[in-house]
Design a protein around this motif. Structure first.
Motif, PDB file in Angstrom:
ATOM      1  N   ASP A  41      41.284 -71.653  54.433  1.00 18.90           N
ATOM      2  CA  ASP A  41      40.105 -70.837  54.711  1.00 18.90           C
ATOM      3  C   ASP A  41      39.906 -70.593  56.205  1.00 18.90           C
ATOM      4  OD1 ASP A  41      39.617 -73.506  55.183  1.00 18.90           O
ATOM      5  OD2 ASP A  41      37.501 -73.402  54.615  1.00 18.90           O
ATOM      6  N   ARG A  42      40.868 -71.010  57.039  1.00 19.36           N
ATOM      7  CA  ARG A  42      40.753 -70.815  58.489  1.00 19.36           C
ATOM      8  C   ARG A  42      41.940 -69.993  58.980  1.00 19.36           C
ATOM      9  NH1 ARG A  42      39.407 -77.100  60.271  1.00 19.36           N
ATOM     10  NH2 ARG A  42      37.954 -77.541  58.546  1.00 19.36           N
ATOM     11  N   PRO A  43      41.685 -68.866  59.648  1.00 24.30           N
ATOM     12  CA  PRO A  43      42.795 -68.008  60.061  1.00 24.30           C
ATOM     13  C   PRO A  43      43.585 -68.527  61.257  1.00 24.30           C
ATOM     14  CG  PRO A  43      40.707 -67.097  60.803  1.00 24.30           C
ATOM     15  CD  PRO A  43      40.366 -68.278  59.951  1.00 24.30           C
ATOM     16  N   GLU A  44      42.969 -69.332  62.130  1.00 22.29           N
ATOM     17  CA  GLU A  44      43.651 -69.766  63.351  1.00 22.29           C
ATOM     18  C   GLU A  44      44.728 -70.806  63.040  1.00 22.29           C
ATOM     19  OE1 GLU A  44      39.834 -72.180  62.887  1.00 22.29           O
ATOM     20  OE2 GLU A  44      40.469 -70.094  62.674  1.00 22.29           O
ATOM     21  N   TYR A  45      45.789 -70.793  63.866  1.00 22.43           N
ATOM     22  CA  TYR A  45      46.896 -71.731  63.661  1.00 22.43           C
ATOM     23  C   TYR A  45      46.714 -73.023  64.461  1.00 22.43           C
ATOM     24  CZ  TYR A  45      48.829 -70.426  68.237  1.00 22.43           C
ATOM     25  OH  TYR A  45      49.013 -70.242  69.587  1.00 22.43           O
ATOM     26  N   ALA A  46      45.903 -72.999  65.522  1.00 24.04           N
ATOM     27  CA  ALA A  46      45.729 -74.156  66.403  1.00 24.04           C
ATOM     28  C   ALA A  46      44.335 -74.749  66.207  1.00 24.04           C
ATOM     29  CB  ALA A  46      45.943 -73.767  67.854  1.00 24.04           C
TER      30      ALA A  46
END
Length: 296
Positions: free
Chosen positions: A129-134
């Protein structure tokens, strides 16, 4: 002969970052991925669990991690996780806390505690549910203030990493880990031109060119295939069991709704019967009253 080598495979990853022969790679990697967290850059490290290349092919490197300490006594952990499981997040926190607490021996002084920095590289998606990779985690209060300078936990999901063009050192390392298997040392892209990245590539070439190393690599690849197959089978079984449990719960809920409906209908019938009995009793009372008046 060029043969593709995946830097995420345990024996390759630990050769890159966990062997005394490649401390320069480890130092550069740590400085790149922890640039936002370090008050001063790392200049030298002691590897606390150095990788021994003489380990036999039968050894199972189930925990692919590297631990190091620098001249400031700060502690660093790198772990790569090729498979994501349900309790991975608690494990990440537990291993960080374990490293932090291990600094004190019996009777030790709390002033001896130094920051612990953990880097987790995930080859799969943990946060759907979170688009960021970091992701960056610290111990802060509700105003963003740190309790102590305890370090950080950095988590990188390679499945979401899609940066183009690659510019920073951190991005170079992440792309190297994600796409290193497809690189050809004779035609390296621009982002792989820095000397430190060429040095990392030469380590992959060593696994490709030396038969003993390549045989070891293939052995680990096969072990990982088996691990993935088992993990997928368990995941499918878990999903099937979850689906069966949800179906059973839905059936129970439907049965409960039906029971409540029947109970309500029964209560309605009982209420109607009581109303009928009350009406009959009233009729009988009125009839008796009429009979008494007639006799008079």
């Amino acid at each position: 002969m060029h043969r593709p080598i995946d830097p995420k495979v345990d024996c390759v990853f630990k050769t890159l970052f966990g062997s005394d022969d490649h401390r320069d790679l480890l130092i550069h990697f740590l400085n790149a991925l922890l640039a936002e967290d370090l008050a001063a850059p790392i200049t030298a490290v002691d590897i606390l669990n150095p990788y021994n290349e003489r380990e036999t092919l039968d050894d199972k490197l189930t925990v692919v991690d590297v631990k190091a300490r620098d001249s400031a006594r700060r502690i660093f952990q790198i772990e790569i996780q090729l498979l994501v499981f349900a309790n991975l997040a608690p494990r990440i926190l537990y291993t960080w806390a374990d490293l932090f607490s291990q600094q004190l021996q019996s009777g030790g002084d709390y002033r001896a505690l130094q920051p612990v920095y953990a880097i987790w590289i995930l080859d799969a998606t943990l946060f759907r549910d979170r688009p960021e990779y970091a992701h960056r985690y610290r111990l802060l209060d509700d105003r963003g203030r740190a309790l102590v300078d305890h370090g950080t936990i950095r988590l990188f999901e390679l499945s979401k990493f899609d940066v183009d063009p690659v510019q920073s050192d951190a991005e170079r390392w992440l792309k190297f880990l994600k796409d290193g298997e497809s690189l050809d040392s004779t035609r390296l892209p621009a982002w792989m031109q820095p000397p430190i990245m060429r040095s990392a590539m030469s380590t992959l070439n060593a696994f490709s060119e030396k038969e003993r190393d390549y045989h070891r690599y293939q052995s680990r690849q096969e072990a990982l295939r088996v691990q993935r197959a088992v993990a997928y089978e368990l995941e499918e079984r878990r999903a099937a069991e979850q689906a069966a449990l949800q179906a059973a719960e839905a059936a129970l809920q439907a049965a409960e709704v039906e029971r409540q409906a029947k109970e309500a209908a029964l209560q309605d019938k009982e209420a109607a019967l009581q109303d009928k009995e009350a009406a009959l009793a009233e009729i009988a009372r009125l009839k008796a009253l009429l009979d008494q008046q007639t006799k008079r």
